[in-house]
Scaffold this active site. Structure first.
Site, PDB file in Angstrom:
ATOM      1  N   CYS A 144       3.552   3.646   1.448  1.00 15.70           N
ATOM      2  CA  CYS A 144       2.472   3.050   0.653  1.00 15.70           C
ATOM      3  C   CYS A 144       2.338   1.556   0.882  1.00 15.70           C
ATOM      4  CB  CYS A 144       2.708   3.336  -0.827  1.00 15.70           C
ATOM      5  SG  CYS A 144       2.603   5.088  -1.268  1.00 15.70           S
ATOM      6  N   ALA A 145       3.379   0.892   1.340  1.00 24.31           N
ATOM      7  CA  ALA A 145       3.313  -0.553   1.598  1.00 24.31           C
ATOM      8  C   ALA A 145       2.682  -0.875   2.946  1.00 24.31           C
ATOM      9  CB  ALA A 145       4.722  -1.155   1.542  1.00 24.31           C
TER      10      ALA A 145
END
Length: 362
Positions: A144-145
């Site tokens: 997700c980063a």
């Protein structure tokens, strides 16, 4: 400062309403959990209304090999990624004129949901007339980063090469990692939350005359970035790679970790930039889930209204891993944001880690 002047997203072909996903999960998990109806409350509690997949939900009723799913990942990533690149460089919303593929100096590709060598951007470059000298930088494993990290790395590239035009393409096909025989609660939560998404952004260096290119009056200039790794947190989020594919690791403690860890992390970053959290006009947050957005608000002391666009992206798309923050950024770039407004981009991923970007509309 390097500037994001165009952005585009692409919806995979199958729209899945959340009530249909609930019925699927009830049938799949009911034999494993006597309290299945209580656990299924995770679906409505997450307040996601629909998601998009590269395959219809019926496709997931049959066991699929790792090879079959990864082959579909490659095929779909190339098709959808190519479309996102085309939309980004030919955007009638953000650009005065189409930008030639040959003008792209570097191409960052971000993903965590499949494998390909040659990587996806090379396959796309074989279908579109990019320069043979365009630099390729595939980045895998940031989850997700990854979207925020990709923008950060493009920012650094443009600082080094101020005449550069750089693409950042994110392709996440989370649905293809679904494990039908994994009856863990992590997989159940993942089934309620994750989805497929594709997006592409164009970042330009300081010596590019962006006013000759962009249609909008203001665009987000990236002022600074920060990457942070939490020690001894490898078990918070990620994949467990097995013979049958990628099995999700998703700690239930993530919202609590955010509440305790994010505020000092953000404070350190902003202090270095001589900015106070109260000066931030827009919070461009990766919406990892409803509880994650709530944790952002509690940790940073920001009003719920600053998460409205992130929540809307989550509601209409689910969590598309690294691609999600592009959807949120696009929603902000579609607003008439005044010159000088400050935005803080934030996303969290495996490691456990965070990526922060400070942006000013100019």
């Amino acid at each position: 400062m390097p500037t994001i002047i165009s952005i585009a997203d692409v919806h995979p072909p199958y729209e899945i309403k959340q009530d249909k996903a609930i019925a699927f999960a009830r049938e799949l998990f009911s034999e494993s959990y006597k309290d299945i109806e209580r656990l299924l409350k995770a679906f409505p509690n997450g307040q996601i209304e629909k998601r998009y997949f590269v395959k219809d939900i019926d496709w997931f009723e049959t066991d699929r090999s790792f090879e079959e799913r990864n082959d579909i990942y490659i095929e779909s990533a190339v098709t959808l990624g190519k479309e996102a690149v085309q939309k980004c460089l030919n955007s009638k919303e953000f650009l005065k004129n189409n930008i030639p593929y040959q003008d792209i100096d570097a191409f960052f590709f971000i993903s965590t949901t499949g494998f390909a060598t040659p990587s996806i951007e090379a396959r796309i470059m074989n279908q579109l007339p990019f320069s043979s000298h365009t630099k390729r930088i595939p980045i895998w494993g940031l989850g997700c980063a990854g979207g925020a990290a990709g923008l950060s790395r493009a920012f650094e590239y443009c600082l080094a090469f101020p005449t550069a035009k750089v693409l950042v393409l994110s392709v996440e096909l989370c649905s293809l990692t679904f494990q039908r025989n994994d009856r863990s609660k992590s997989n159940l939560i993942g089934t309620s939350l994750f989805s497929d998404g594709v997006a592409c952004a164009l970042v330009c260096g300081d010596q590019v005359d962006i006013n000759e290119l962009r249609k909008t009056d203001t665009s987000p200039h990236i002022l600074a970035t920060q990457s942070t790794l939490m020690p001894d947190s490898l078990d918070v989020m990620g994949w467990d790679v097995k013979n049958n594919g990628l099995f999700v690791i998703f700690s239930r403690d993530i919202p609590h970790i955010i509440e305790d860890w994010l505020k000092p992390n953000v404070s350190e970053f902003l202090i270095e930039q001589n900015v106070k959290i109260e000066q931030i006009d827009y919070f461009i947050a990766h919406p990892g889930g409803k509880k994650v957005l709530d944790a952002y608000e509690k940790s940073l002391g920001i009003p719920k209204s600053m998460n409205n666009l992130s929540f809307e992206v989550l509601k209409q798309n689910g969590n598309m891993s690294s691609a999600t923050i592009f959807y949120v950024l696009k929603a902000h770039m579609e607003l008439d944001i005044q010159k000088g407004a400050l935005g803080l981009g934030a996303s969290l991923g495996p490691g456990f880690s965070s990526e922060l970007l400070l942006m000013r509309w100019a």
